[in-house]
Write a protein that holds these residues in place. Structure first.
Motif, PDB file in Angstrom:
ATOM      1  N   ILE A 210      29.260 -56.514   5.846  1.00 27.57           N
ATOM      2  CA  ILE A 210      28.925 -55.666   6.994  1.00 27.57           C
ATOM      3  C   ILE A 210      27.904 -54.653   6.508  1.00 27.57           C
ATOM      4  O   ILE A 210      28.204 -53.813   5.655  1.00 27.57           O
ATOM      5  N   GLU A 211      26.697 -54.749   7.004  1.00 27.20           N
ATOM      6  CA  GLU A 211      25.645 -53.866   6.533  1.00 27.20           C
ATOM      7  C   GLU A 211      25.904 -52.416   6.941  1.00 27.20           C
ATOM      8  O   GLU A 211      26.588 -52.142   7.933  1.00 27.20           O
ATOM      9  N   ALA A 212      25.349 -51.498   6.189  1.00 27.00           N
ATOM     10  CA  ALA A 212      25.485 -50.078   6.496  1.00 27.00           C
ATOM     11  C   ALA A 212      24.794 -49.756   7.819  1.00 27.00           C
ATOM     12  O   ALA A 212      23.860 -50.447   8.236  1.00 27.00           O
ATOM     13  N   GLY A 213      25.290 -48.703   8.493  1.00 30.87           N
ATOM     14  CA  GLY A 213      24.595 -48.214   9.684  1.00 30.87           C
ATOM     15  C   GLY A 213      25.328 -48.352  10.994  1.00 30.87           C
ATOM     16  O   GLY A 213      24.889 -47.788  12.002  1.00 30.87           O
ATOM     17  N   LEU A 214      26.440 -49.094  11.021  1.00 30.49           N
ATOM     18  CA  LEU A 214      27.199 -49.193  12.267  1.00 30.49           C
ATOM     19  C   LEU A 214      27.944 -47.873  12.522  1.00 30.49           C
ATOM     20  O   LEU A 214      28.263 -47.139  11.593  1.00 30.49           O
ATOM     21  N   ASP A 215      28.233 -47.591  13.792  1.00 30.07           N
ATOM     22  CA  ASP A 215      29.077 -46.426  14.040  1.00 30.07           C
ATOM     23  C   ASP A 215      30.510 -46.790  13.654  1.00 30.07           C
ATOM     24  O   ASP A 215      30.858 -47.959  13.472  1.00 30.07           O
ATOM     25  N   ARG A 216      31.363 -45.780  13.528  1.00 26.38           N
ATOM     26  CA  ARG A 216      32.696 -45.997  12.968  1.00 26.38           C
ATOM     27  C   ARG A 216      33.518 -46.975  13.791  1.00 26.38           C
ATOM     28  O   ARG A 216      34.210 -47.844  13.247  1.00 26.38           O
ATOM     29  N   ARG A 217      33.454 -46.850  15.095  1.00 28.71           N
ATOM     30  CA  ARG A 217      34.265 -47.724  15.946  1.00 28.71           C
ATOM     31  C   ARG A 217      33.835 -49.181  15.808  1.00 28.71           C
ATOM     32  O   ARG A 217      34.685 -50.071  15.648  1.00 28.71           O
ATOM     33  N   GLU A 218      32.540 -49.418  15.861  1.00 29.50           N
ATOM     34  CA  GLU A 218      32.046 -50.792  15.747  1.00 29.50           C
ATOM     35  C   GLU A 218      32.369 -51.358  14.371  1.00 29.50           C
ATOM     36  O   GLU A 218      32.743 -52.535  14.239  1.00 29.50           O
ATOM     37  N   PHE A 219      32.225 -50.521  13.345  1.00 25.49           N
ATOM     38  CA  PHE A 219      32.547 -50.965  11.985  1.00 25.49           C
ATOM     39  C   PHE A 219      34.009 -51.387  11.879  1.00 25.49           C
ATOM     40  O   PHE A 219      34.328 -52.459  11.366  1.00 25.49           O
ATOM     41  N   MET A 220      34.913 -50.539  12.351  1.00 28.45           N
ATOM     42  CA  MET A 220      36.340 -50.829  12.229  1.00 28.45           C
ATOM     43  C   MET A 220      36.729 -52.073  13.020  1.00 28.45           C
ATOM     44  O   MET A 220      37.543 -52.892  12.561  1.00 28.45           O
ATOM     45  N   GLU A 221      36.165 -52.249  14.194  1.00 25.85           N
ATOM     46  CA  GLU A 221      36.462 -53.437  14.990  1.00 25.85           C
ATOM     47  C   GLU A 221      35.968 -54.697  14.294  1.00 25.85           C
ATOM     48  O   GLU A 221      36.660 -55.722  14.263  1.00 25.85           O
ATOM     49  N   THR A 222      34.766 -54.611  13.721  1.00 28.86           N
ATOM     50  CA  THR A 222      34.196 -55.765  13.008  1.00 28.86           C
ATOM     51  C   THR A 222      35.016 -56.094  11.773  1.00 28.86           C
ATOM     52  O   THR A 222      35.342 -57.263  11.506  1.00 28.86           O
ATOM     53  N   LEU A 223      35.362 -55.073  11.009  1.00 23.72           N
ATOM     54  CA  LEU A 223      36.147 -55.261   9.790  1.00 23.72           C
ATOM     55  C   LEU A 223      37.495 -55.907  10.094  1.00 23.72           C
ATOM     56  O   LEU A 223      37.862 -56.920   9.479  1.00 23.72           O
ATOM     57  N   GLU A 224      38.225 -55.339  11.038  1.00 22.24           N
ATOM     58  CA  GLU A 224      39.557 -55.860  11.354  1.00 22.24           C
ATOM     59  C   GLU A 224      39.480 -57.288  11.870  1.00 22.24           C
ATOM     60  O   GLU A 224      40.287 -58.149  11.477  1.00 22.24           O
ATOM     61  N   ARG A 225      38.526 -57.560  12.732  1.00 22.77           N
ATOM     62  CA  ARG A 225      38.401 -58.909  13.296  1.00 22.77           C
ATOM     63  C   ARG A 225      38.133 -59.939  12.199  1.00 22.77           C
ATOM     64  O   ARG A 225      38.779 -60.994  12.152  1.00 22.77           O
ATOM     65  N   ARG A 226      37.220 -59.634  11.312  1.00 27.53           N
ATOM     66  CA  ARG A 226      36.875 -60.594  10.260  1.00 27.53           C
ATOM     67  C   ARG A 226      38.025 -60.801   9.288  1.00 27.53           C
ATOM     68  O   ARG A 226      38.358 -61.946   8.927  1.00 27.53           O
TER      69      ARG A 226
END
Length: 246
Positions: A210-226
């Motif tokens: 997950i590249e740097a630069g996402l906002d926190r909410r989008e990052f956490m959703e992406t991380l958990e989903r993957r």
């Protein structure tokens, strides 16, 4: 259920783990005290001993999938048992953990964690702990490497759902580094508590960064989903249905 023979083999495996931790830690100590390279070599030597004995004593094969990163990145991993700690650490060239403060008092493990400059967190003081964690990480950034954080904050049984903690998002935001998610199924073979061990292929899988630069909410959703999707798939591979856990 374990057969009587499996129980005996699991007991013997567990009994030998701790004396060998002390012996290998003592052998490497003169090098480790003066060099992080020596401390890492010790931890990896012990881990490889465990992988080898797990294979022939209790039938657990250890497999790393994906591409372990070599540069300065944040690793956000799923945590199911002691085994995934060793597998992730051994797969990376210069890793250190964010860990709960109590581990520093554990014989051998605590001493080597200090030698590797692992970051200790007091989980009982959430806001202050996150602030201190960020400061400690920043102060140690002169030693480039892979910083490992367990995104759910603790070991989680296979199939059990647990929240992803905000500390991972704070680090991602503050460090402005790529984050590499890691999935696992090791808890199916090596439960988080007790001495039970079951044969099978224990996997840790390094997923798409997950590249740097996402906002926190989008990052956490992406991380958990993957992580959750990949971990569920890995558990199904070894015959465990994560959806069957109520």
């Amino acid at each position: 259920m374990m057969t009587p023979i499996q129980r005996v083999r699991a007991l013997l495996f567990s009994v030998q783990m701790y004396p060998m931790m002390f012996i290998i830690g003592l052998v490497y100590a003169p090098w480790a005290i003066f060099s992080k390279t020596g401390a890492r070599a010790c931890c990896k030597a012990y881990s490889r001993w465990i992988f080898w004995t797990a294979r022939w004593m209790v039938g657990i094969r250890c497999e790393v999938r994906g591409t372990p990163p070599e540069g300065e990145v944040l690793i956000a991993a799923k945590h199911q048992s002691f085994l995934d700690i060793m597998m992730i650490f051994t797969a990376l060239p210069t890793a250190k953990f964010i860990m709960k403060k109590e581990i520093l008092r554990t014989p051998v493990i605590g001493q080597y964690a200090k030698l590797l400059d692992c970051v200790a967190v007091d989980r009982g003081k959430r806001g202050a702990a996150i602030e201190k964690m960020v400061k400690d990480v920043e102060s140690g950034r002169q030693d480039a490497g892979q910083l490992i954080i367990y995104a759910q904050g603790t070991r989680v049984k296979p199939g059990v759902k647990a929240d992803y903690k905000v500390g991972t998002a704070v680090l991602y935001d503050q460090l402005k580094q790529t984050c590499v998610p890691v999935a696992t199924n090791v808890g199916v073979m090596w439960p988080r508590k007790g001495i039970a061990r079951f044969p099978g292929t224990a996997v840790v899988e390094f997923l798409e960064p997950i590249e740097a630069g996402l906002d926190r909410r989008e990052f956490m959703e992406t991380l958990e989903r993957r992580v959750e999707t990949a971990s569920d798939d890995l558990m199904r591979e070894v015959g465990f249905d994560p959806d069957s856990v109520g």
